[in-house]
Design a protein around this motif. Structure first.
Motif, PDB file in Angstrom:
ATOM      1  N   ILE A  24      34.668  42.420  34.941  1.00  0.00           N
ATOM      2  CA  ILE A  24      33.229  42.594  35.174  1.00  0.00           C
ATOM      3  C   ILE A  24      32.650  43.609  34.191  1.00  0.00           C
ATOM      4  CG2 ILE A  24      31.508  43.431  36.823  1.00  0.00           C
ATOM      5  CD1 ILE A  24      33.082  42.171  39.059  1.00  0.00           C
ATOM      6  N   LYS A  25      33.399  44.670  33.908  1.00  0.00           N
ATOM      7  CA  LYS A  25      32.919  45.691  32.966  1.00  0.00           C
ATOM      8  C   LYS A  25      32.745  45.110  31.564  1.00  0.00           C
ATOM      9  CE  LYS A  25      34.902  49.622  35.461  1.00  0.00           C
ATOM     10  NZ  LYS A  25      35.876  50.751  35.408  1.00  0.00           N
TER      11      LYS A  25
ATOM     12  N   GLU B 112      35.404  39.670  41.282  1.00  0.00           N
ATOM     13  CA  GLU B 112      36.033  39.503  39.973  1.00  0.00           C
ATOM     14  C   GLU B 112      36.561  38.099  39.725  1.00  0.00           C
ATOM     15  OE1 GLU B 112      37.608  43.769  38.405  1.00  0.00           O
ATOM     16  OE2 GLU B 112      38.870  42.776  39.883  1.00  0.00           O
TER      17      GLU B 112
ATOM     18  N   PHE C  15      33.403  35.013  35.574  1.00  0.00           N
ATOM     19  CA  PHE C  15      34.355  35.986  35.046  1.00  0.00           C
ATOM     20  C   PHE C  15      35.671  35.322  34.659  1.00  0.00           C
ATOM     21  CE2 PHE C  15      31.663  38.426  38.092  1.00  0.00           C
ATOM     22  CZ  PHE C  15      30.900  39.054  37.116  1.00  0.00           C
TER      23      PHE C  15
ATOM     24  N   LYS D  69      40.703  47.377  47.517  1.00  0.00           N
ATOM     25  CA  LYS D  69      41.561  46.622  46.605  1.00  0.00           C
ATOM     26  C   LYS D  69      43.031  46.670  47.000  1.00  0.00           C
ATOM     27  CE  LYS D  69      38.664  46.664  42.466  1.00  0.00           C
ATOM     28  NZ  LYS D  69      38.562  47.006  41.029  1.00  0.00           N
TER      29      LYS D  69
ATOM     30  N   CYS E  56      37.068  35.314  30.847  1.00  0.00           N
ATOM     31  CA  CYS E  56      38.461  35.672  30.599  1.00  0.00           C
ATOM     32  C   CYS E  56      39.133  34.611  29.729  1.00  0.00           C
ATOM     33  CB  CYS E  56      39.189  35.830  31.938  1.00  0.00           C
ATOM     34  SG  CYS E  56      40.783  36.637  31.818  1.00  0.00           S
TER      35      CYS E  56
ATOM     36  N   THR F 120      41.640  38.583  35.931  1.00  0.00           N
ATOM     37  CA  THR F 120      40.244  39.010  35.825  1.00  0.00           C
ATOM     38  C   THR F 120      40.036  40.463  36.258  1.00  0.00           C
ATOM     39  OG1 THR F 120      39.825  38.089  38.032  1.00  0.00           O
ATOM     40  CG2 THR F 120      39.318  36.691  36.126  1.00  0.00           C
ATOM     41  N   ASN F 121      41.110  41.174  36.547  1.00  0.00           N
ATOM     42  CA  ASN F 121      40.946  42.582  36.926  1.00  0.00           C
ATOM     43  C   ASN F 121      40.209  43.353  35.825  1.00  0.00           C
ATOM     44  OD1 ASN F 121      42.357  42.002  39.226  1.00  0.00           O
ATOM     45  ND2 ASN F 121      44.153  43.211  38.735  1.00  0.00           N
TER      46      ASN F 121
END
Length: 475
Positions: free
Chosen positions: A110-111, A132, A137, A345, A141, A106-107
């Motif tokens: 969000i965008k 995320e 999310f 992160k 995905c 899921t990296n």
């Protein structure tokens, strides 16, 4: 009340699962660990999975052990962490092993979601902190990268729901864990169908929301035959482990905050209704569901995960050191000024936490921490600084001072952490119980069965059942 009431609490944590036996004599609750087993994610290729089949096997092993004791079990309750889920097909077969929230798929997702649905709208409806790995999310995905799974899915069950289903054949989504998905309407306490539709997620997979304290169903005949137990009721507790932990925290008054201190640190207050405004958005606070309909206004902080990973890194390099030694060395560090941001992160899932802290300190112009005590102190300082910031933000949001932090969970065994928390926040810290999730799980079962009136009474029982310690800046 003369007879002891026995309940079973299954608690699935970051590294292990436990079967705990709760014994209530009408005045106090005593908890006993009956069975412990590993709960470690399994990496296949680039994907990190729950080892669900093994965990369910271990759950049944625990039930078999209880069966041999020849005691009457009144009920069973299960809690795990939130956001993760399993998908069932039209025949109620598990389509794939559930994916672990620390998986990296899921990296940046969000965008992608933001292009379809404004994040402000999601927050205004759900009140949930953006992370995320939130279910919304993860599902998006799946929709974009594994569409065959959702095409075949007929049912979504969060992890405690999934365990409950295979025990009872009943399908529900329990409220407190569903609230962590970022797809639940915080005010209505039901699915935010408009958000789900706009993301083109299959709305039919979501189940009826079940509140804590309700009977989900009874052990199926197959489970009864396999374990030797009878048709014991399975109760929806605060099945998100933080909801159970908050329920198990003997909060004294409305000026108290709670701090669940484990792999993650969860710091917040109880609210009768969601608080969704510019400040909660700015500070990224979350409105998660709690027992008896309370809202858990809180913030997730990457807590003792960092200390756990430091220990693992040192042990892997041949330095045999335990948590008490790490804490002691941190308290006597030569350089007390090193500090990290736990939510960076860099610290989410590094290959080597020691090197990650060194890298962070260099990149932020602090120099290079080399001694064990200095490296550990950087982590401790970072964690408690996040606590201080969080408390200050909470006071601004709720419009009143917080005088006491009730600190529970495994982290309270670290007395240096407790004292550093009191010193840094300037608040009185009251600790206990260590097994807050288990106590909370147990009292909700007792409420559901009618042995305890409500959460307030349950917390009073917990308070007299445990020992507490107090820390302040004055001692």
């Amino acid at each position: 009340m003369n007879d002891i009431v026995y309940n079973l609490a299954f608690d699935f944590g970051a590294s292990s699962g436990r079967l705990m036996l709760s014994k209530f004599d009408g005045e106090k609750i005593d908890v006993e660990e009956v069975y412990r087993f590993p709960n470690e994610p399994v990496k296949i290729g680039q994907t990190l999975y729950w080892d669900f089949l093994r965990l369910f096997h271990e759950l049944k092993n625990g039930l078999k052990l209880i069966s041999k004791r020849k005691i009457k079990i009144s009920s069973i309750g299960i809690d795990t962490w939130g956001v993760d889920y399993g998908l069932l097909d039209k025949n109620d077969q598990l389509i794939s092993n559930p994916i672990h929230y620390r998986d990296q798929r899921t990296n940046g997702i969000i965008k992608d979601v933001e292009k379809i649905l404004p994040l402000e709208k999601i927050y205004n409806v759900t009140g949930i902190q953006f992370m995320e790995f939130n279910t919304i999310f993860q599902l998006y995905c799946d929709l974009t990268r594994r569409p065959e799974l959702l095409n075949n899915a007929r049912t979504l069950l969060f992890m405690p729901d999934l365990f409950n289903f295979y025990l009872t054949h009943e399908k529900y989504n329990e409220y407190t864990v569903a609230s962590t998905s970022q797809m639940l309407d915080a005010e209505k306490k039901d699915w935010a169908i408009d958000l789900i539709k706009k993301l083109n997620l299959p709305e039919g997979i979501f189940q009826k929301i079940l509140m804590p304290g309700k009977i989900i169903g009874y052990l199926s005949k197959e489970i009864q035959e396999e374990t030797g137990l009878s048709d014991i009721p399975v109760i929806s507790v605060g099945s998100h482990d933080t909801a159970s932990a908050v329920a198990g925290t003997p909060i004294e008054n409305g000026s108290s905050a709670y701090l669940i201190c484990g792999t993650w640190s969860l710091l917040g207050v109880e609210s009768e209704s969601p608080i969704i405004n510019e400040n909660t958005k700015k500070y990224n606070f979350t409105n998660e569901g709690g027992v008896e309909g309370f809202i858990r206004l809180l913030k997730n902080i990457n807590g003792l995960w960092i200390i756990q990973q430091l220990k693992q890194s040192w042990n892997s390099s041949g330095i045999k050191i335990g948590f008490p030694e790490i804490s002691q060395m941190a308290s006597k560090a030569k350089h007390e000024e090193f500090i990290i941001n736990p939510d960076d992160k860099l610290f989410m899932a590094p290959l080597n936490m020691v090197e990650a802290i060194k890298q962070y300190c260099l990149q932020t112009g602090q120099g290079l921490p080399e001694e064990i005590g200095d490296i550990a102190r950087a982590a401790y300082n970072g964690i408690v600084e996040q606590y201080r910031n969080c408390v200050n933000n909470l006071e601004e949001i709720i419009g009143k001072d917080i005088d006491t932090i009730h600190m529970v969970g495994g982290g309270i065994q670290d007395k240096f952490l407790c004292k550093l928390t009191a010193d840094t926040t300037g608040k009185t810290v009251v600790t206990g119980p260590i097994e807050a999730s288990v106590y909370g799980n147990s009292i909700v079962q007792l409420i559901g069965l009618g042995f305890i009136k409500d959460l307030k009474e349950g917390r009073k029982i917990i308070k007299i059942s445990i020992e507490q310690e107090r820390y302040s800046i004055f001692n």
